[in-house]
Design a protein around this motif. Structure first.
Motif, PDB file in Angstrom:
ATOM      1  N   GLY B 203     -66.193  42.741  36.941  1.00 56.06           N
ATOM      2  CA  GLY B 203     -67.205  42.866  35.634  1.00 56.06           C
ATOM      3  C   GLY B 203     -66.161  44.122  34.762  1.00 56.06           C
ATOM      4  O   GLY B 203     -67.501  44.215  33.710  1.00 56.06           O
ATOM      5  N   GLY B 204     -66.053  44.110  35.433  1.00 60.57           N
ATOM      6  CA  GLY B 204     -64.940  45.860  34.095  1.00 60.57           C
ATOM      7  C   GLY B 204     -63.599  46.485  34.963  1.00 60.57           C
ATOM      8  O   GLY B 204     -63.221  45.707  36.456  1.00 60.57           O
ATOM      9  N   GLY B 205     -63.144  46.718  33.956  1.00 57.66           N
ATOM     10  CA  GLY B 205     -62.019  47.590  34.407  1.00 57.66           C
ATOM     11  C   GLY B 205     -61.920  48.866  35.856  1.00 57.66           C
ATOM     12  O   GLY B 205     -62.874  49.070  36.872  1.00 57.66           O
ATOM     13  N   SER B 206     -61.118  49.482  34.629  1.00 58.67           N
ATOM     14  CA  SER B 206     -61.117  50.867  35.733  1.00 58.67           C
ATOM     15  C   SER B 206     -62.779  51.521  36.312  1.00 58.67           C
ATOM     16  O   SER B 206     -62.947  52.372  37.323  1.00 58.67           O
ATOM     17  CB  SER B 206     -60.372  52.067  34.603  1.00 58.67           C
ATOM     18  OG  SER B 206     -60.905  52.886  33.974  1.00 58.67           O
ATOM     19  N   LEU B 207     -63.563  51.260  35.080  1.00 65.03           N
ATOM     20  CA  LEU B 207     -65.750  52.836  35.129  1.00 65.03           C
ATOM     21  C   LEU B 207     -65.590  51.680  36.310  1.00 65.03           C
ATOM     22  O   LEU B 207     -65.472  52.435  37.362  1.00 65.03           O
ATOM     23  CB  LEU B 207     -65.634  52.110  34.039  1.00 65.03           C
ATOM     24  CG  LEU B 207     -67.158  52.928  33.825  1.00 65.03           C
ATOM     25  CD1 LEU B 207     -66.123  54.613  34.385  1.00 65.03           C
ATOM     26  CD2 LEU B 207     -67.996  52.723  32.982  1.00 65.03           C
TER      27      LEU B 207
END
Lengths: 365, 365
Positions: B203-207
């Motif tokens: 659903g997304g990267g580092s965040l």
């Protein structure tokens, strides 16, 4: 006669001072005369006492609106009455050949006017940071010095301090891998009732005064100019200190190589540090930009250690004063010229604009 | 039979285990049975080994798509074949009265579906963070658990860790004066080829993965919800790791009381720390949210000192598992319910929106 006075006179007379080492003895053949404009706390406590550590710079004149200060500091530093000026007399510095450099240490909103008048009087200029209160003023200062054929340097003292110089060198060489993130925080709880809290004199709040260290560090540690700026301000306008200037303003910067910086500027909490984080570790400084007592730690490949440097032969204040003197003597360009001050002001204007307009400002153009 | 297996069986049989102390002996009268869904690294290395430190929680069932894992961990933890499920069998957990809680430790995009199906099967739910990949999914999970009359808790382990609890207490009590600035940094250089780098799963990267710790810390240290969010992303899309997810995304938060937070989230540099800065000093944690080895330093009124706590009777993993069990036993609400996960997702969506639209997002509505 104090030791300071004697040394100033000896050096002023072009005599080698025994015991100061070869470079100082050699340099004593020609020294650059400084006039200090504005005898406030920073000038009298940090700058003037440090001429004694200089090889090429000496204090020769004083400018102040307070006759008592002119007399007191004139006597303390051996500056004769002929070399003491009121603001009404300021333009007469033109006629004093002992003055090579005018060092402007006035409230921010006066930097441009007094720097430009100094250039017009045929003098080199050292100006405290922030260089001025707008980028337009900075450009006018640069133009005036250029037209006069004189140098213009901004008082970014950390660039003459060994830990910061090492941090720059390590960061740019990729000692902990290519830099990915820089965090930088500067602030202090400000006391009420001073010119820094009066917008017509200061041009702004914490950012102009102390947050500029976070910004300048992000720029000198990356060696790049930011292409995107975003900021959020938090100011309690019911606090009497913050009627006309901002308290806190945090900002993000993105640099062309992809480095991101998160920066703090505060007038209600104490901060003095930065960290350069690369792919393999980090270089940490806290305090990062004090007058003395810098502390560096380096983490690399999983191991963390302090890094201690020997005391330098010259402190950052003397180093800064001597640098402009050497540039004048050698015909070279200062490492922190007017363009460096202008670059900070450009970004600071974008920071204020971002906070006001609630949008990211593009500086890539 | 291993010690772990024996203890699990003893506790499962409702017998007091000698030598565990009064509270454990008393608690053994009723324990809550957990099914672990997803036998990846975090589940098998951090969660499952820590049931042995629990007073009220025990591991009773396993769900995995890999038969070999079901057999290996089933044997290791004394989970019989009747309590091992494939994903095709997942909904049959409804018929197993030993399972009180389903702990979802799957890739992020599967959290909502498997949590909702667990609620529909009449089970309480523990779900790893991020709670889901959108605020809408979080709301659906909350609704499903509410409809089932079952509890929903998110795996914010730091809330069960003594240093973080102390930091929260000190910060909110104003131990170093009212909080003015929070800085929080989390990141690590991510290895290629894993589901976290595949947007359909993550659903997304580092965040989503690690920056959420910076965000969650800013929220729990302030005790407030942000009203303004600004973010700048920096991702090298030519890096094969970052074809579908972000690398770095820095963000600023402003809270209603005026607290500002500057936060780092990175998949290409190592960070694990936060600092709460008040008007009289700061509370610093580095590392702040590790599995173990937290380090706290406090600066107050000019003096700086480390703060060391005794080892807790329960580590954060056991504390988290026991907390939901106690809530079930006592009919109380978890301190990190679904609404806490939803609050993070709302802000994370605003962070992504701010970076994409290059503007500050207002969350005050």
């Amino acid at each position: 006669m104090t030791d300071e006075t004697r040394r100033t006179i000896l050096k002023g007379a072009g005599l080698a001072v025994a015991g100061l080492g070869a470079s100082r003895a050699g340099a004593a053949q020609r020294t650059i005369g400084y006039a200090i404009v504005g005898l406030g706390s920073y000038a009298t406590r940090q700058i003037m006492p440090n001429f004694k550590g200089c090889d090429h710079a000496r204090l020769v004149a004083l400018v102040s609106g307070t006759p008592e200060k002119l007399q007191r500091y004139g006597e303390q530093y051996g500056v004769p009455a002929t070399h003491r000026y009121s603001y009404a007399d300021y333009d007469r510095i033109r006629d004093n050949p002992d003055i090579d450099v005018v060092y402007v240490v006035l409230p921010n909103s006066m930097h441009a006017e007094y720097s430009i008048r100094a250039a017009q009087a045929g003098k080199h200029v050292m100006c405290e940071k922030p260089m001025a209160i707008s980028a337009a003023e900075c450009q006018a200062m640069i133009d005036a010095s250029r037209k006069a054929g004189k140098l213009l340097m901004i008082g970014y003292r950390s660039r003459f301090e060994p830990y910061n110089r090492l941090a720059i060198d390590l960061a740019r060489r990729g000692h902990v891998g290519p830099t990915r993130i820089i965090t930088a925080e500067h602030g202090f709880p400000i006391q009420p009732n001073q010119w820094r809290l009066d917008r017509p004199l200061s041009g702004g709040g914490s950012l102009m005064d102390i947050g500029i260290y976070s910004l300048n560090a992000a720029r000198y540690l990356s060696g790049e100019e930011p292409v995107a700026v975003s900021a959020i301000e938090a100011t309690d306008r019911s606090d009497p200190r913050f009627r006309t200037v901002e308290d806190r303003i945090s900002f993000l910067l993105r640099f062309p190589s992809g480095i991101e910086a998160t920066c703090v500027s505060s007038y209600s909490s104490a901060h003095n540090g930065y960290r350069v984080v690369g792919t393999q570790g980090w270089i940490d400084m806290e305090p990062a930009t004090p007058y003395s007592g810098h502390v560096m730690r380096i983490r690399k490949d999983g191991a963390e250690a302090p890094r201690t440097l020997p005391d330098p032969p010259k402190n950052q204040f003397a180093g800064q004063l001597d640098h402009l003197a050497e540039c004048i003597l050698n015909g070279t360009r200062p490492i922190v010229p007017g363009e460096e001050g202008l670059a900070d002001l450009r970004v600071m204007e974008a920071i204020y604009q971002s906070a006001a307009e609630r949008r990211t400002i593009d500086l890539s153009a």
